[in-house]
Design an enzyme around this catalytic site. Structure first.
Site, PDB file in Angstrom:
ATOM      1  CB  VAL A 501       5.000  11.207   0.012  1.00  0.00           C
ATOM      2  CG1 VAL A 501       4.986  11.743   1.295  1.00  0.00           C
ATOM      3  CG2 VAL A 501       5.086  10.267   0.083  1.00  0.00           C
ATOM      4  CG  ASP A 502       1.809   6.172   0.575  1.00  0.00           C
ATOM      5  OD1 ASP A 502       1.613   6.626   1.328  1.00  0.00           O
ATOM      6  OD2 ASP A 502       2.385   4.900  -0.144  1.00  0.00           O
ATOM      7  CG  ASP A 503      -3.695   8.251  -1.987  1.00  0.00           C
ATOM      8  OD1 ASP A 503      -3.583   9.140  -1.252  1.00  0.00           O
ATOM      9  OD2 ASP A 503      -3.948   7.919  -3.352  1.00  0.00           O
TER      10      ASP A 503
END
Ligand code: 6R9
Length: 632
Positions: A501-503
């Protein structure tokens, strides 16, 4: 066992730890001490405090003392069929000791960093074990990383010595590793750190020493020095909380994070997870296809299996060389009973057709394993039905560089599997799913995956940056370790990982920060700006899709596209090369200048009717321009 591990973690883990050799026992009141809540002071985790041990002793000597000195510790299958080797536990100890003695002779001691940049030769796990034996801290850099990436890691951890080999063949292609190291050492010198010794293994079947570029005074041939040292070397007893290794991994900013693991807890955890998740038996022949350059190769090629006295197969080559049947040829040759791999390999072999698999007997296989990314149900079924002949359970192990070992995994045969679900937590692990506000959600739900309480294999800090450790992992949701993954739980309580869910993108099971790729692209003189997103990819899981804005007046060209991609190859490594470059006259930004990746992801996935609200963009017109350029 799970219930007990949660109710009485100290008792549970102490009993398990008792089976290892400790020079001094830990303090019984400090089996675990932790603070995961930043509002209560600095985050800290410790296990078996006061204990003194050595993971190399436990992984090698302890097996010999138990009477298994003549058992094969490692089989080696080279890149070319027919190229092979093996070492018993006693022979492994001799090799480890010789290298450990050499390292000591050049002044490497407890706490010193050693960078290892080697392909999957037996010398790679030997080097890790030699460092561990003398209390040195190894940092293995995957030998597919470029010179720039290697230099960045060298400058960060300042090793006393770099270990490499002159060249290696991957499939049909020779790769001159020593040239890459040479370039990295020049680069790190420019950045203020120079490495004194480059110990180079002569990989004679690929390249002779007379053809290797050499810097006298700095470069030393492994075969010239190491073999002269005694085959016995005393063990350096270290504190349970002394660092064992650093392993750099990608985060959501450009700078890789030096994940630090310590000795005692990591030892107990990797050994225990290996034993239960694969239902390990002393007669097993175990093969994990991961490279030691990644965490899977640390915990489940080297430490976990050897701590159990297992026979491990180390494979230097690639799964489709000379053809797509190579893996099953190897399974039959060594009678592999536990086969642990990644979904990307499963998908790529699935594409080549069943014939390559069914041509081989595979009757030795008993347990299969998967790691690196969610395994899609169709790949799971093919793995189960075709590779495993519908008789081998699949341990879909969810975990991370940071967690040291498995966090969720089926235990073979213990409960019904669901294709694509990592099922339930391992002993001692308490996963929770939280909403955006950090509230735990119960029952059937989906949200952010966090872990409550620590476990012995947890990482203790990011090297030289404890602040970043707290900010990245413990501040997003107060009191919990935040994994960076999304997860849903079904009505039966099974967990389904839904991806980062992060980059961070997950390409063939390799974690790559979008920011790292962007910074490589913008270092190209004709690139003004870049934004990178992940896009679904049939084989790799996710592919890298880069939106690139060129410097004013520079025309789009095929040549430029290639040179942008090659920039990423040289700055990070070939595995991070973008699959697509999408020319972007402008990028969709909010009025405060933030790139709206949500929109870019939709454009990349060609889901143009799902762009959502674009009215908050500073210039909504850029979206139409991007769509118009999609086929460029
Ligand atoms: C061991 C390893 C960690 C990230 C992790 C997650 C993904 C790994 C998975 C999985 C679903 C699995 N991941 N195993 N997702 N099911 N069985 O891969 O470590 O390289 O640090 O990557 O990989 O997204 O957060 P690492």
């Amino acid at each position: 066992m799970y219930e007990r591990s949660i109710k009485d973690p100290a008792g549970f883990w102490s009993e398990i730890a008792d089976a290892f050799y400790w020079k001094e026992k830990w303090n019984p009141s400090e089996v675990c001490s932790e603070n995961l809540d930043v509002s209560k002071g600095p985050v800290h985790i410790s296990w078996f405090k006061g204990g003194k041990t050595n993971i190399c002793y436990n992984a090698v000597d302890r097996n010999i003392e138990a009477g298994n000195g003549d058992k094969i510790a490692m089989y080696w299958e080279g890149n070319e069929p027919g190229q092979d080797g093996k070492l018993t536990y006693s022979e492994l100890r001799e090799k480890v000791c010789q290298l450990a003695n050499y390292l000591k002779s050049v002044g490497v001691g407890k706490g010193d960093a050693v960078v290892i940049y080697l392909p999957m030769l037996l010398e790679l796990p030997i080097a890790m074990l030699a460092c561990a034996r003398i209390g040195a801290v190894h940092s293995v850099v995957f030998a597919g990383f470029s010179a720039d990436s290697l230099a960045q890691r060298i400058v960060d951890c300042k090793p006393k010595l770099v270990l490499t080999c002159n060249a290696v063949k991957r499939g049909p292609k020779p790769i001159l590793l020593k040239d890459i190291v040479d370039a990295a050492l020049v680069e790190s010198e420019k950045n203020g750190f120079s490495v004194g010794i480059c110990l180079t293994y002569e990989n004679q079947s690929v390249m002779k020493r007379q053809d290797t570029k050499w810097q006298a005074g700095r470069d030393v041939w492994w075969q010239d020095v190491v073999t002269n040292f005694p085959t016995k070397c005393d063990v350096e007893w270290v504190d349970a909380e002394d660092p064992l290794f650093l392993l750099y991994t990608s985060g959501s900013t450009g700078k890789p994070k030096g994940v630090m693991h310590t000795s005692g807890g990591y030892m107990v955890y990797t050994a225990t997870t290996f034993k239960y998740a694969f239902d390990y038996k002393p007669t097993d022949i175990y093969w994990c296809t991961a490279d030691c350059g990644w965490i899977t190769g640390h915990s489940y090629v080297t430490y976990g299996p050897l701590l159990n006295g297992a026979a491990v197969l180390v494979f230097e080559g690639t799964p489709n060389y000379p053809d797509a049947g190579r893996c099953w040829d190897i399974v039959d040759k060594y009678k592999v009973s536990i086969f642990y791999t990644a979904p990307t390999l499963v998908r790529s072999l699935m594409r080549d057709g069943n014939e390559y698999v069914t041509r081989y007997s595979r009757k030795s296989l008993r347990v299969l394993g998967s790691v690196g990314e969610p395994i899609n149900p169709s790949a799971w079924r093919w793995f189960y039905n075709v590779v495993g002949d519908s008789k081998c359970p699949i341990s879909d192990t969810w975990w991370q560089t940071e967690t040291g070992g498995f966090m969720m995994t089926p235990l073979p045969g213990a409960w019904p599997q669901k294709p694509g679900s990592a099922t339930f937590p391992f002993f001692g692990v308490q996963p929770v799913i939280v909403d955006e506000k950090g509230q735990e959600i119960e029952g059937e739900c989906s949200g952010y995956l966090c872990i409550k309480k620590s476990w012995p294999g947890a990482f203790r800090t990011l090297y030289g940056d404890h602040d970043r450790y707290e900010t990245t992992y413990f501040k997003p949701f107060a009191g919990y370790y935040f994994t960076g993954d999304g997860c849903s739980r079904d009505k039966d309580g099974y967990h389904w990982l839904t991806g980062r869910v992060d980059d961070v993108i997950n390409v063939s099971g390799h974690r790559i920060g979008t920011a790292e790729v962007e910074s490589a692209l913008v270092s190209h003189p004709q690139c003004a700006e870049a934004a990178v997103v992940g896009v679904e990819h049939e084989v790799k899981g996710q592919g890298i899709y880069a939106f690139v804005t060129l410097v004013d007046g520079v025309p789009y060209s095929e040549e430029l596209r290639k040179s942008l991609i090659s920039k990423v190859r040289t700055q990070i490594g070939a595995f991070a090369a973008p699959d697509r470059i999408h020319w972007a006259p402008g990028l969709p930004k909010t009025r405060s200048g933030k790139i709206m990746r949500r929109i870019l992801r939709k454009i990349a996935a060609k889901q143009l009717d799902e762009l959502g609200d674009i009215s908050t963009l500073a210039d909504p017109g850029v979206v139409d321009q991007l769509i118009a350029l999609k086929d460029c």
